[in-house]
Design an enzyme around this catalytic site. Structure first.
Site, PDB file in Angstrom:
ATOM      1  CE  LYS A  51      15.058 -43.381 -16.520  1.00  0.00           C
ATOM      2  NZ  LYS A  51      15.628 -43.876 -17.791  1.00  0.00           N
ATOM      3  N   GLY A 234      20.254 -57.392 -25.463  1.00  0.00           N
ATOM      4  CA  GLY A 234      18.878 -57.573 -25.907  1.00  0.00           C
ATOM      5  C   GLY A 234      17.863 -57.437 -24.792  1.00  0.00           C
ATOM      6  CB  ILE A 258      21.339 -40.468 -23.219  1.00  0.00           C
ATOM      7  CG1 ILE A 258      22.646 -40.191 -22.491  1.00  0.00           C
ATOM      8  CG2 ILE A 258      20.220 -39.652 -22.584  1.00  0.00           C
ATOM      9  CD1 ILE A 258      23.140 -38.768 -22.668  1.00  0.00           C
ATOM     10  CG  ASP A 262      13.754 -43.010 -21.388  1.00  0.00           C
ATOM     11  OD1 ASP A 262      13.492 -43.745 -20.418  1.00  0.00           O
ATOM     12  OD2 ASP A 262      14.494 -42.019 -21.302  1.00  0.00           O
TER      13      ASP A 262
END
Length: 318
Positions: A51, A234, A258, A262
């Site tokens: 992350k 959102g 994925i 991050d």
């Protein structure tokens, strides 16, 4: 153990990330696997992850000068990380390499609907401590934003945030994977960026509780702002004494999700480092996260700042 000092200097970085690093081992399967069940995967790949590293790459692609505080093994996966960061222009002077510990690994299952499940082994990253933040004091004292995930030990994040706050920098904490957070760390956090499930766990509320109630619990404990990511719906911003501010999601062709959270955190940090107000930074981060799901893997779809601005300028499709 050695420090890698071959990358460009990070002394004047805009964004410093207290970073986790993992090699992502990604298998694609039709659906979640039941306990004791075996499914055949349709594809497998190894790609950069973690992350903290993901958010650092996202911030760099948004135009920020980025530096890392991290700890990795002297192994093939560690070398993968160093190459990635150099290729992305991220400074690595404060990346510690250790010979007797493996780099982190994440085992990821991606389903046909684009969702995923992840198991993380932190490896050498688990050895990050407050002394690593102290060793990076000069770096932290000259940046504009410090960000961290909860994949790194909380002690290093708390010390890094304290040093940065003393120098007037903003702090962004992505509390994933969710774990109990001390009030001292929340009090040092300018923006907390949980998803819905992480928010409820951090607030100590049941699954049926509202995001409004959970966010107010964390603000009362010291977080200056709670910016909840809502996936395709959102995001929503909470600040003490202000009405919540919501932004809708964007309809995108999803390759996988994925790294979307991050990307959101990294883009937010880059925007704040440029001097954007929090609502404007939130809009940029929301658009960056939407674009990120159109590519495969944690960083495959991470956009540039030009791509984000183009998406914001384009009319929404009906």
């Amino acid at each position: 153990m050695t420090l890698d000092d071959t990358a460009a200097s990070g002394e004047h970085a805009d964004v410093v990330c207290v970073a986790s690093w993992n090699a992502d081992l990604i298998s694609r399967v039709a659906r979640p696997i039941e306990r004791g069940e075996t499914l055949m995967a349709s594809a497998f790949s190894i790609s950069p992850g973690g992350k903290g590293s993901n958010a650092a790459v996202a911030a760099a692609r948004q135009g920020a000068r980025v530096a890392l505080i991290a700890r990795i093994g002297q192994d093939d996966f560690g070398r993968m990380g160093l190459k990635l960061w150099r290729d992305e222009g991220i400074a690595t002077e404060q990346v510690e390499q250790v010979a007797d510990e493996p780099s982190g690994v994440a085992q990821i299952l991606v389903y046909d609907d684009g969702d995923n499940s992840i198991a993380v082994f932190p490896g050498a990253g688990a050895g990050l401590g407050a002394h690593h933040a102290e060793a990076a004091r000069l770096l932290l004292s000259h940046c504009r934003v410090v960000m961290a995930p909860c994949e790194v030990p909380l002690a290093v994040t708390e010390r890094a945030f304290a040093i940065a706050r003393e120098a007037g920098a903003k702090t962004v904490l992505n509390p994933a994977p969710a774990r109990p957070l001390p009030d001292a760390l929340l009090a040092l956090t300018d923006v907390l960026t949980p998803n819905e499930s992480e928010l409820l766990l951090l607030a100590g509320l049941d699954a049926g509780a509202s995001t409004d109630a959970a966010a107010q619990v964390l603000i009362a404990r010291g977080a200056a702002a709670v910016l909840v990511t809502l996936g395709g719906a959102g995001c929503r911003l909470y600040q003490a004494g202000q009405a919540p501010l919501s932004l809708p999601g964007r309809r995108m062709a999803v390759a996988d999700t994925i790294g979307a959270g991050d990307t959101f955190t990294g883009a937010l940090a880059a925007a704040l480092a440029r001097g954007e107000a929090l609502p404007a930074a939130m809009e940029l981060a929301n658009a960056a996260a939407a674009l990120s799901v159109t590519g495969h893997g944690a960083i495959g779809g991470m956009p540039s700042l030009a791509q984000v601005r183009a998406l914001l300028a384009a009319p929404e499709s009906e």
